[in-house]
Design a protein around this motif. Structure first.
Motif, PDB file in Angstrom:
ATOM      1  N   VAL A 124       0.858  -1.187  -0.010  1.00  0.00           N
ATOM      2  CA  VAL A 124      -0.062  -0.123  -0.254  1.00  0.00           C
ATOM      3  C   VAL A 124       1.111   1.165  -0.081  1.00  0.00           C
ATOM      4  O   VAL A 124       1.567   1.476   1.164  1.00  0.00           O
ATOM      5  N   CYS A 125       1.129   1.824  -1.363  1.00  0.00           N
ATOM      6  CA  CYS A 125       1.957   2.802  -1.334  1.00  0.00           C
ATOM      7  C   CYS A 125       1.550   4.285  -1.645  1.00  0.00           C
ATOM      8  O   CYS A 125       2.434   5.234  -1.751  1.00  0.00           O
ATOM      9  N   SER A 126       0.104   4.450  -1.794  1.00  0.00           N
ATOM     10  CA  SER A 126      -0.529   5.701  -1.985  1.00  0.00           C
ATOM     11  C   SER A 126      -0.625   6.671  -1.011  1.00  0.00           C
ATOM     12  O   SER A 126      -0.952   7.884  -1.122  1.00  0.00           O
ATOM     13  N   GLY A 127      -0.600   6.231   0.152  1.00  0.00           N
ATOM     14  CA  GLY A 127      -0.817   7.075   1.261  1.00  0.00           C
ATOM     15  C   GLY A 127      -2.001   7.499   1.939  1.00  0.00           C
ATOM     16  O   GLY A 127      -2.505   8.083   2.501  1.00  0.00           O
ATOM     17  N   SER A 128      -3.076   6.740   1.106  1.00  0.00           N
ATOM     18  CA  SER A 128      -4.572   7.045   1.407  1.00  0.00           C
ATOM     19  C   SER A 128      -5.153   5.924   2.331  1.00  0.00           C
ATOM     20  O   SER A 128      -5.296   4.719   2.073  1.00  0.00           O
ATOM     21  N   PRO A 129      -5.761   6.539   3.416  1.00  0.00           N
ATOM     22  CA  PRO A 129      -6.458   5.397   4.319  1.00  0.00           C
ATOM     23  C   PRO A 129      -7.486   4.732   3.635  1.00  0.00           C
ATOM     24  O   PRO A 129      -8.048   3.738   3.916  1.00  0.00           O
ATOM     25  N   VAL A 130      -8.123   5.484   2.639  1.00  0.00           N
ATOM     26  CA  VAL A 130      -9.419   4.949   2.038  1.00  0.00           C
ATOM     27  C   VAL A 130      -8.840   3.603   1.098  1.00  0.00           C
ATOM     28  O   VAL A 130      -9.525   2.476   1.203  1.00  0.00           O
ATOM     29  N   VAL A 131      -7.867   3.654   0.478  1.00  0.00           N
ATOM     30  CA  VAL A 131      -7.172   2.875  -0.455  1.00  0.00           C
ATOM     31  C   VAL A 131      -6.801   1.676   0.614  1.00  0.00           C
ATOM     32  O   VAL A 131      -6.911   0.415   0.258  1.00  0.00           O
ATOM     33  N   ALA A 132      -6.119   2.085   1.582  1.00  0.00           N
ATOM     34  CA  ALA A 132      -5.509   1.137   2.338  1.00  0.00           C
ATOM     35  C   ALA A 132      -6.915   0.305   3.180  1.00  0.00           C
ATOM     36  O   ALA A 132      -6.862  -1.078   3.180  1.00  0.00           O
ATOM     37  N   GLU A 133      -8.002   0.754   3.253  1.00  0.00           N
ATOM     38  CA  GLU A 133      -9.249   0.063   3.789  1.00  0.00           C
ATOM     39  C   GLU A 133      -9.666  -0.698   2.647  1.00  0.00           C
ATOM     40  O   GLU A 133     -10.113  -1.923   3.294  1.00  0.00           O
ATOM     41  N   ILE A 134      -9.874  -0.428   1.619  1.00  0.00           N
ATOM     42  CA  ILE A 134     -10.239  -0.923   0.237  1.00  0.00           C
ATOM     43  C   ILE A 134      -9.512  -2.253   0.377  1.00  0.00           C
ATOM     44  O   ILE A 134      -9.969  -3.567   0.187  1.00  0.00           O
ATOM     45  N   CYS A 135      -8.069  -2.257   0.344  1.00  0.00           N
ATOM     46  CA  CYS A 135      -7.245  -3.440   0.236  1.00  0.00           C
ATOM     47  C   CYS A 135      -7.413  -4.258   1.354  1.00  0.00           C
ATOM     48  O   CYS A 135      -7.145  -5.538   1.227  1.00  0.00           O
ATOM     49  N   THR A 190       0.303   0.230  -8.611  1.00  0.00           N
ATOM     50  CA  THR A 190       0.452  -0.582  -9.735  1.00  0.00           C
ATOM     51  C   THR A 190      -0.923  -0.932 -10.208  1.00  0.00           C
ATOM     52  O   THR A 190      -1.183  -1.078 -11.575  1.00  0.00           O
ATOM     53  N   LEU A 191      -1.668  -1.585  -9.473  1.00  0.00           N
ATOM     54  CA  LEU A 191      -3.025  -1.995  -9.780  1.00  0.00           C
ATOM     55  C   LEU A 191      -3.908  -0.733 -10.674  1.00  0.00           C
ATOM     56  O   LEU A 191      -4.533  -1.207 -11.400  1.00  0.00           O
ATOM     57  N   LEU A 192      -3.781   0.177  -9.779  1.00  0.00           N
ATOM     58  CA  LEU A 192      -4.477   1.630 -10.292  1.00  0.00           C
ATOM     59  C   LEU A 192      -3.894   1.808 -11.737  1.00  0.00           C
ATOM     60  O   LEU A 192      -4.492   2.102 -12.678  1.00  0.00           O
ATOM     61  N   ALA A 193      -2.405   1.918 -11.650  1.00  0.00           N
ATOM     62  CA  ALA A 193      -1.894   2.259 -13.212  1.00  0.00           C
ATOM     63  C   ALA A 193      -2.213   1.471 -14.208  1.00  0.00           C
ATOM     64  O   ALA A 193      -2.680   1.894 -15.183  1.00  0.00           O
ATOM     65  N   ARG A 194      -2.287   0.026 -14.060  1.00  0.00           N
ATOM     66  CA  ARG A 194      -2.563  -0.924 -15.004  1.00  0.00           C
ATOM     67  C   ARG A 194      -3.917  -0.872 -15.318  1.00  0.00           C
ATOM     68  O   ARG A 194      -4.122  -1.083 -16.458  1.00  0.00           O
ATOM     69  N   GLY A 195      -4.811  -0.830 -14.257  1.00  0.00           N
ATOM     70  CA  GLY A 195      -6.175  -0.861 -14.570  1.00  0.00           C
ATOM     71  C   GLY A 195      -6.550   0.448 -15.278  1.00  0.00           C
ATOM     72  O   GLY A 195      -7.330   0.547 -16.335  1.00  0.00           O
TER      73      GLY A 195
END
Length: 265
Positions: A25-36, A242-247
């Motif tokens: 989890v590299c984005s720095g986002s707690p929302v993204v962390a929670e999704i993951c 990387t998932l967001l970039a490739r998606g």
């Protein structure tokens, strides 16, 4: 009222009947962390070394992930004892420390995560989330039980010293970092080069021979499968960015990078 803390990554590895699978989890986002955290993976690695993370964003991500079964591990940017102290005080129970290339490096890191007289960690449990502001009964006496330490081997010297690193008391796991390892071997950007994977396998064999859990970072599914077959105890198989970039690349390729219907030659 005394409060319990979550089991450590060390405990999760000991209890597992299969390799543990995680993601960065590299984005720095707690929302993204929670999704993951809700995806069903075993563990998440919150990155302070290469991600845009400071103490505040790490705290927010730890809080976001706490509601889920996934075990959070925080990679600190270096072996700096002050940063390690601060991240532990945030309530991070599981640390990954990069660029550990010798037993002496590992010993220094272990001292940074332990209170005196066994280490040099500063004492501030009454002020910190780590002990839930002194609501965790006996935190200072039992602090070693609440913290697990994984060190990252990612240089040629680290490969040679892998067994000695794993034998250091207080090292709970070793993670191979193929990207920097490739650079150390003169193969920058070639993480799947045979010489790099062979070096990673040497670490897997050496650390497993000591009886310590050993993992590896491998975004290529075929390479990850090969490392798992070679005995890896835990793996990282992707990253939020990387998932967001490739998606998003795939969306652009599907809907933008094409000739509009009826306008072809």
């Amino acid at each position: 009222m005394p409060l319990p803390l979550s089991p450590t990554f060390r405990a999760a590895l000991a209890a597992a009947d299969r390799p543990l699978v995680g993601m960065w989890v590299c984005s720095g986002s707690p929302v993204v962390a929670e999704i993951c955290a809700g995806a069903g993976l075993d563990w998440l690695l919150v990155d302070m070394e290469h991600g845009p993370n400071g103490l505040g964003s790490v705290l927010a991500q730890l809080q976001a992930v706490a509601a889920y079964p996934a075990t959070p591990v925080v990679r600190v940017p270096s072996d700096d004892a002050v940063v390690i102290k601060q991240v532990l005080d945030l309530g991070a129970q599981n640390l990954l420390v990069p660029m550990v290339s010798s037993a002496a490096d590992a010993e220094r890191v272990v001292r940074a995560v332990r209170y005196p007289p066994r280490g040099v960690r500063g004492v501030g449990s009454a002020l910190a989330r780590s002990a839930r502001w002194n609501r965790v009964e006996g935190y200072l006496a039992d602090a070693d039980d609440h913290v697990s330490l994984v060190v990252q081997v990612e240089t040629a010297a680290g490969v040679d010293a892998a067994a000695a690193i794993a034998r250091v008391d207080g090292v709970d796991g070793v993670l191979v970092g193929p990207s920097d390892l490739a650079a150390s071997l003169g193969l920058l950007g070639q993480q799947t080069h045979p010489d790099v994977t062979a070096a990673a396998r040497r670490v897997l064999d050496a650390v497993a021979g000591v009886g310590v859990p050993v993992g590896v970072n491998a975004f290529d599914p075929a390479v990850a499968d090969a490392y798992l077959a070679a005995g890896a105890s835990f793996v990282i198989v992707g990253a939020d960015v990387t998932l967001l970039a490739r998606g998003s690349d795939a969306l652009a390729a599907r809907f933008v990078d094409r000739t509009p219907p009826g306008r072809g030659a």
